[in-house]
Design a protein around this motif. Structure first.
Motif, PDB file in Angstrom:
ATOM      1  N   VAL A 279     -35.442 -19.861  35.355  1.00 58.74           N
ATOM      2  CA  VAL A 279     -36.109 -19.425  34.130  1.00 58.74           C
ATOM      3  C   VAL A 279     -35.122 -18.569  33.349  1.00 58.74           C
ATOM      4  CG1 VAL A 279     -38.119 -18.325  33.110  1.00 58.74           C
ATOM      5  CG2 VAL A 279     -38.310 -19.384  35.356  1.00 58.74           C
ATOM      6  N   MET A 280     -34.683 -19.084  32.209  1.00 51.45           N
ATOM      7  CA  MET A 280     -33.665 -18.385  31.398  1.00 51.45           C
ATOM      8  C   MET A 280     -34.361 -17.494  30.377  1.00 51.45           C
ATOM      9  SD  MET A 280     -30.379 -18.874  31.977  1.00 51.45           S
ATOM     10  CE  MET A 280     -29.495 -18.487  30.497  1.00 51.45           C
ATOM     11  N   ALA A 281     -34.842 -16.340  30.854  1.00 50.81           N
ATOM     12  CA  ALA A 281     -35.502 -15.413  29.928  1.00 50.81           C
ATOM     13  C   ALA A 281     -34.494 -14.483  29.259  1.00 50.81           C
ATOM     14  CB  ALA A 281     -36.546 -14.595  30.687  1.00 50.81           C
ATOM     15  N   ALA A 282     -33.236 -14.510  29.716  1.00 50.50           N
ATOM     16  CA  ALA A 282     -32.224 -13.609  29.137  1.00 50.50           C
ATOM     17  C   ALA A 282     -31.926 -13.998  27.694  1.00 50.50           C
ATOM     18  CB  ALA A 282     -30.945 -13.678  29.959  1.00 50.50           C
ATOM     19  N   ALA A 283     -31.644 -12.976  26.886  1.00 53.13           N
ATOM     20  CA  ALA A 283     -31.184 -13.219  25.520  1.00 53.13           C
ATOM     21  C   ALA A 283     -29.658 -13.230  25.576  1.00 53.13           C
ATOM     22  CB  ALA A 283     -31.691 -12.120  24.601  1.00 53.13           C
ATOM     23  N   ASP A 314     -23.479 -22.580  25.387  1.00 45.36           N
ATOM     24  CA  ASP A 314     -24.866 -22.422  25.816  1.00 45.36           C
ATOM     25  C   ASP A 314     -24.922 -22.534  27.348  1.00 45.36           C
ATOM     26  OD1 ASP A 314     -27.735 -22.837  24.234  1.00 45.36           O
ATOM     27  OD2 ASP A 314     -27.733 -23.310  26.370  1.00 45.36           O
ATOM     28  N   LEU A 315     -25.340 -21.453  27.999  1.00 47.11           N
ATOM     29  CA  LEU A 315     -25.300 -21.434  29.465  1.00 47.11           C
ATOM     30  C   LEU A 315     -26.240 -22.479  30.063  1.00 47.11           C
ATOM     31  CD1 LEU A 315     -25.306 -17.619  30.377  1.00 47.11           C
ATOM     32  CD2 LEU A 315     -23.478 -19.029  29.457  1.00 47.11           C
ATOM     33  N   VAL A 316     -27.466 -22.466  29.589  1.00 48.27           N
ATOM     34  CA  VAL A 316     -28.484 -23.312  30.238  1.00 48.27           C
ATOM     35  C   VAL A 316     -28.167 -24.797  30.018  1.00 48.27           C
ATOM     36  CG1 VAL A 316     -30.267 -23.338  28.405  1.00 48.27           C
ATOM     37  CG2 VAL A 316     -30.946 -23.338  30.786  1.00 48.27           C
ATOM     38  N   ALA A 317     -27.597 -25.134  28.852  1.00 51.36           N
ATOM     39  CA  ALA A 317     -27.215 -26.530  28.600  1.00 51.36           C
ATOM     40  C   ALA A 317     -26.007 -26.901  29.452  1.00 51.36           C
ATOM     41  CB  ALA A 317     -26.899 -26.724  27.121  1.00 51.36           C
ATOM     42  N   GLY A 332     -36.417 -22.694  29.475  1.00 50.24           N
ATOM     43  CA  GLY A 332     -35.726 -21.811  28.541  1.00 50.24           C
ATOM     44  C   GLY A 332     -36.711 -20.978  27.747  1.00 50.24           C
ATOM     45  N   PHE A 333     -36.203 -20.039  27.009  1.00 53.05           N
ATOM     46  CA  PHE A 333     -37.005 -19.226  26.102  1.00 53.05           C
ATOM     47  C   PHE A 333     -36.471 -19.419  24.693  1.00 53.05           C
ATOM     48  CE2 PHE A 333     -40.136 -16.238  27.870  1.00 53.05           C
ATOM     49  CZ  PHE A 333     -40.119 -16.701  29.170  1.00 53.05           C
ATOM     50  N   ALA A 334     -37.342 -19.296  23.728  1.00 49.28           N
ATOM     51  CA  ALA A 334     -36.896 -19.368  22.337  1.00 49.28           C
ATOM     52  C   ALA A 334     -37.623 -18.280  21.564  1.00 49.28           C
ATOM     53  CB  ALA A 334     -37.224 -20.745  21.761  1.00 49.28           C
ATOM     54  N   ASP A 346     -37.071 -28.739  19.440  1.00 49.67           N
ATOM     55  CA  ASP A 346     -35.698 -29.134  19.158  1.00 49.67           C
ATOM     56  C   ASP A 346     -34.747 -28.507  20.195  1.00 49.67           C
ATOM     57  OD1 ASP A 346     -33.522 -30.146  17.509  1.00 49.67           O
ATOM     58  OD2 ASP A 346     -33.153 -28.004  17.110  1.00 49.67           O
ATOM     59  N   LYS A 347     -34.980 -27.216  20.500  1.00 52.75           N
ATOM     60  CA  LYS A 347     -34.117 -26.522  21.480  1.00 52.75           C
ATOM     61  C   LYS A 347     -34.260 -27.126  22.869  1.00 52.75           C
ATOM     62  CE  LYS A 347     -33.385 -22.190  19.446  1.00 52.75           C
ATOM     63  NZ  LYS A 347     -33.755 -20.819  19.223  1.00 52.75           N
ATOM     64  N   MET A 348     -35.501 -27.430  23.229  1.00 55.03           N
ATOM     65  CA  MET A 348     -35.738 -27.997  24.560  1.00 55.03           C
ATOM     66  C   MET A 348     -34.940 -29.296  24.720  1.00 55.03           C
ATOM     67  SD  MET A 348     -39.325 -28.816  26.457  1.00 55.03           S
ATOM     68  CE  MET A 348     -40.069 -29.705  25.114  1.00 55.03           C
TER      69      MET A 348
END
Ligand code: C5P
Length: 411
Positions: A279-283, A314-317, A332-334, A346-348
């Motif tokens: 879970v990428m909650a980090a900003a 982009d880390l998660v990508a 991810g979080f947006a 779009d981000k997902m």
């Protein structure tokens, strides 16, 4: 002859288990069980009654578990209330071998030794495995007490029939290790929906250094990430939190502090192996100073300062395309000010995520730094769930309610 340890069900792996040992001959069998659990990465802490210690020495349990063993109401370091510590710490209690005496005392709420007091202080599922002479087991008084324990929600693993230490043949042998493990796994499954899962959560805003004393960062407090990590840990997962923020201590969360996006990426690469969920909650910052000044930039020597910023991958990508994170469900979080759904969708897609949580940063009563949040969760399978304003911890549980059933089968 070396014996293979009894296989440990996946759900029990990584669990914090309190093993409460009472004074029966079968106490020696718990040594192997404690060893098998420890080898399966469970954390096992043993507390034993005075009579149990006459059958098996505390150093034996200490040896196989690597943890201090409680033999009385006072810990060896003199700490008060070791029973409250153990009861709070445990995610599962096994009382075995449960003698007629300890069963009677538990049924009556007695708490005058470390075993009975820990049972009263426990907040988790309890499995009781009786073992005694067949005549004792058949008595109405014992059966009434057993019925009381069941009625109060404890799981009782019936003893087996066979040869007893007294020389008699009958019901009273401690259930075998496979049955004990299965009963414990079932107790865990019914309470913790993320038991056996490994979860990695990122939290906080990354800090990208300008010089040795300054950095670029953002308003992220790390509270949403912590809420997710705590919720996952409370639901039985083993959690690693890669974070730039500081958080309260919480059982079941291993904290890996980082500062920059680059450090976060390196830590994630290591931690994602074998994980089920990220879970990428980090900003995470999108830009960082292209050059780090090796000494403090001095106001006296600088008229005007222009920072040259370079993009951060982009880390998660990036992780999505790497073998370390193959099979990891990525959320991810947006943080968006408008058009939440469209931008998040779009981000997902761009980041190749399985789900995204979009939160509305235009609201004044939720979001950055607040204990509250609101938003919408979108899944790649098309599911959409609105989340009204609620505490971050409540929102974390809502997110996990949705994500849990979508995780791939346990490895
Ligand atoms: O594109 P944006 O920064 O809004 O995306 C937010 C999501 O992407 C968050 O889950 C964040 O942790 C992640 N992210 C990332 N690497 C970056 C920037 C954001 O993994 N460099």
């Amino acid at each position: 002859m070396p014996l293979d340890p009894t296989p440990v069900p996946t759900e029990l792996r990584g669990m914090r288990i309190a093993l409460l040992v009472a004074g029966g001959i079968a106490a020696y069998k718990l040594v192997d069980l404690a060893s098998a659990l420890t080898q399966a990465e469970c954390q096992v802490r043993v507390a034993m009654t005075a009579s149990a210690a006459r059958f098996v020495g505390a150093p034996t349990f200490r040896g196989v578990t690597g943890q201090p063993v409680l033999t009385g109401m006072w810990a060896s370091d003199g700490a008060p209330e070791p029973h409250v510590f153990l009861g709070d710490w445990a995610q599962l209690v096994l009382l075995a071998p449960a003698t007629a005496n300890v069963i009677a005392r538990v049924a009556h709420g007695q708490s005058d030794d470390i075993v009975t007091a820990t049972l009263l202080a426990a907040r988790c599922p309890v499995v009781v495995a009786p073992a005694m002479n067949d005549a004792m087991w058949s008595k109405g008084a014992v059966q009434d007490n057993i019925a009381t324990l069941r009625q109060r929600g404890m799981t009782v693993v019936e003893p087996e029939a066979g040869h007893l230490a007294s020389g008699h043949v009958g019901a009273g042998r401690l259930a075998g290790p496979a049955r004990l493990m299965e009963a414990m796994a079932e107790a865990v499954r019914s309470r913790y929906d993320l038991a056996g899962r490994r979860v990695v959560v990122t939290a906080g805003g990354t800090r990208e250094p300008i010089d040795p004393v300054r950095f670029i960062s953002n308003y992220s407090s790390g509270k949403m990430g912590f809420a997710l990590a705590a919720a996952a840990a409370d639901r039985g997962a083993r959690v690693v939190m890669v974070t730039t923020a500081s958080h309260p201590a919480h059982h079941g969360i291993e904290v890996r502090p980082v500062e920059t996006a680059e450090e976060m990426l390196a830590e994630l690469r290591e931690r994602l192996q074998g994980a089920d969920l990220l879970v990428m909650a980090a900003a995470v910052a999108d830009f960082r100073p292209a050059k780090l000044a090796d000494s403090k930039i001095r106001r006296e020597e600088t008229k005007r300062l222009t920072l040259d910023l370079e993009p951060i991958p982009d880390l998660v990508a990036t992780l999505g395309g790497e073998k370390e994170s193959a099979g990891v469900f990525r959320v991810g979080f947006a943080a968006e000010g408008s058009d939440l759904d469209a931008k998040a969708l779009d981000k997902m897609k761009r980041k190749g995520l399985q789900a995204i949580v979009a939160n509305d940063i235009s609201r004044k009563d939720a979001g950055f730094g607040s204990d509250y949040n609101a938003g919408v969760v979108l899944f790649a399978d098309g599911t959409r769930q609105e989340i009204e304003r609620m505490t971050k911890r409540e929102m974390a549980d809502r997110i996990l309610d949705l994500v849990g059933p979508r995780l791939p089968a346990m490895r």
